[in-house]
Structures are given as C-alpha cells and as structure tokens.
Design a protein around this motif. Sequence first.
Motif, mmCIF file in Angstrom:
data_model
loop_
_atom_site.group_PDB
_atom_site.id
_atom_site.type_symbol
_atom_site.label_atom_id
_atom_site.label_comp_id
_atom_site.label_asym_id
_atom_site.label_seq_id
_atom_site.Cartn_x
_atom_site.Cartn_y
_atom_site.Cartn_z
ATOM 1 N N UNK A 30 -99.094 -13.801 -11.242
ATOM 2 C CA UNK A 30 -97.707 -14.269 -11.215
ATOM 3 C C UNK A 30 -97.072 -14.176 -12.599
ATOM 4 N N UNK A 31 -97.871 -14.453 -13.634
ATOM 5 C CA UNK A 31 -97.335 -14.460 -14.990
ATOM 6 C C UNK A 31 -97.297 -13.084 -15.627
ATOM 7 N N UNK A 32 -97.766 -12.067 -14.933
ATOM 8 C CA UNK A 32 -97.775 -10.733 -15.503
ATOM 9 C C UNK A 32 -96.334 -10.226 -15.638
ATOM 10 N N UNK A 33 -95.956 -9.723 -16.826
ATOM 11 C CA UNK A 33 -94.561 -9.285 -17.015
ATOM 12 C C UNK A 33 -94.240 -8.069 -16.169
ATOM 13 N N UNK A 34 -93.025 -8.041 -15.692
ATOM 14 C CA UNK A 34 -92.570 -6.935 -14.859
ATOM 15 C C UNK A 34 -92.044 -5.826 -15.761
ATOM 16 N N UNK A 35 -92.605 -4.664 -15.642
ATOM 17 C CA UNK A 35 -92.176 -3.533 -16.448
ATOM 18 C C UNK A 35 -91.013 -2.827 -15.768
ATOM 19 N N UNK A 36 -89.923 -2.757 -16.520
ATOM 20 C CA UNK A 36 -88.752 -2.076 -15.971
ATOM 21 C C UNK A 36 -88.908 -0.570 -16.108
ATOM 22 N N UNK A 37 -88.525 0.103 -15.076
ATOM 23 C CA UNK A 37 -88.595 1.549 -15.089
ATOM 24 C C UNK A 37 -87.448 2.106 -15.916
ATOM 25 N N UNK A 38 -87.800 2.915 -16.902
ATOM 26 C CA UNK A 38 -86.775 3.491 -17.768
ATOM 27 C C UNK A 38 -85.988 4.566 -17.030
ATOM 28 N N UNK A 39 -84.708 4.571 -17.302
ATOM 29 C CA UNK A 39 -83.854 5.569 -16.687
ATOM 30 C C UNK A 39 -84.033 6.906 -17.392
ATOM 31 N N UNK A 40 -83.953 7.957 -16.629
ATOM 32 C CA UNK A 40 -84.054 9.303 -17.193
ATOM 33 C C UNK A 40 -82.707 9.662 -17.817
ATOM 34 N N UNK A 41 -82.627 9.512 -19.125
ATOM 35 C CA UNK A 41 -81.387 9.780 -19.849
ATOM 36 C C UNK A 41 -81.380 11.240 -20.283
ATOM 37 N N UNK A 42 -80.387 12.030 -19.884
ATOM 38 C CA UNK A 42 -80.350 13.432 -20.310
ATOM 39 C C UNK A 42 -80.152 13.546 -21.816
ATOM 40 N N UNK A 43 -80.842 14.493 -22.410
ATOM 41 C CA UNK A 43 -80.780 14.696 -23.858
ATOM 42 C C UNK A 43 -80.092 16.011 -24.173
ATOM 43 N N UNK A 44 -79.433 16.072 -25.322
ATOM 44 C CA UNK A 44 -78.796 17.318 -25.732
ATOM 45 C C UNK A 44 -79.821 18.314 -26.275
ATOM 46 N N UNK A 45 -81.097 17.905 -26.328
ATOM 47 C CA UNK A 45 -82.170 18.796 -26.755
ATOM 48 C C UNK A 45 -82.897 19.441 -25.583
#
Length: 207
Positions: free
Chosen positions: A15-30
């Motif tokens: 219950x106390x385990x932190x919830x990891x948020x899924x990172x959004x796929x941010x488009x890069x100019x590279x």
Amino acid sequence: FHQGCSHFIQTARCYARPVRRKRKDIPSHLDDLPPTMLKKDYANVPIINSVDDVVKRLLSLEMASQKEKMKIKTQQLVEKVRRSPNDNGSFEVQVAILTAKIRTYDEHLQRHPKDKNNRRRMLMDIDRRKKLLAYLRRVRYDTFENTCKQLNIQYTLPPPYCRRITKRWVVKKAFCLKVFQEVRKLRAPERLKQRREWQARARAAKE
C-alpha cells in the motif's frame, strides 16, 4: 499469528509503495537526426570509411550524448541561414544558435517544470532572440523573413507601449493614490467655502 502479522506487513508495504507516473512521450527537435550519422568531430576524418562497422556505430549518433546531438542540430540550423561558409557571428547565425538552445530548454522544462534555473535561462535567451529579430526586421526585412521561415519561428510584434509591472511600482502607485485622497479630504472644506462664495456672488449679480 506470525504468518498473519507478516501478511499484514506485506499488505502495508504494497500500500505504501509509491506510484510511478508514466512519462509522456514528448517529441524532440533532435528526432529527425538519423542514428547512423557520424558525430561532428568524426564526420570529416578521411580514415573513417575504412574502419570496422562496430567502430562506426560507436562513433555514430546512436551512441552519442545529448550534447553531441545538439552540436549537429545547431550546425544544421546555422547552415540554413548563414551568409557565407565562413559566417559564424552574424545576426542570423546568433538567432539560429539561440533557437536550438530555446527548443532544448523547452523540452527539458516539459519533463521538469519546476526547474527554475533553466526556465530563467530560457527566458533570457528568448529576450535576446527577440532583440536580434527586431533589429533584423528593422534593418534587413528580407533577411528577417528568410530567417523566420528557415528556422520555423513565429514572430509576434511587441505592443506599442509595454511597462513592466513590478511590486515596487504597484506599492508606489497605491501610496500616491492614498496621498491624493488624503489631500482632497483636507482641501474639501476650503473648496466648499469657495463654492458658496461663488454662488453668493452669482445671486448678488442677478439681483
């Protein structure tokens, strides 16, 4: 009892385990840089064509860092707007370098919005680029249009009058208004007396 206690502790830990948020796929100019492209320092080396494929892969952008990719991206933007092959300091080249930095800062702030230091640097670079573009627009309009088109910059005209609202200015304005109101209250009896004298003179003149 021991098994029940351990089950309870295990449940509490889950219950106390932190919830990891899924990172959004941010488009890069590279992203448009091909991974098979060589790094900037090894692109013009004559012996690079005779090396092994494994070595080429190690020297390519597939194994490159963000800083090395930024060098190539900045060079590509500079090649679009430079006046000559030896042009390294014109206004157009400076705008291209600042554009690459601003886009990198923007992507970083989308992932880390609380990074105030990089936000301050990005705003400083944006202000500097605005000044350079305003000068180009005023002196060489055709170069300004070409620079904005090649670098995909949307330039908006500044307002005719812009005053920066600071905390000191707001406090000063509030203090001046308060002083003006107090002076009006002090001069109110005198103004009322003058108004009555004028009304009395007007009545006497009519009679």
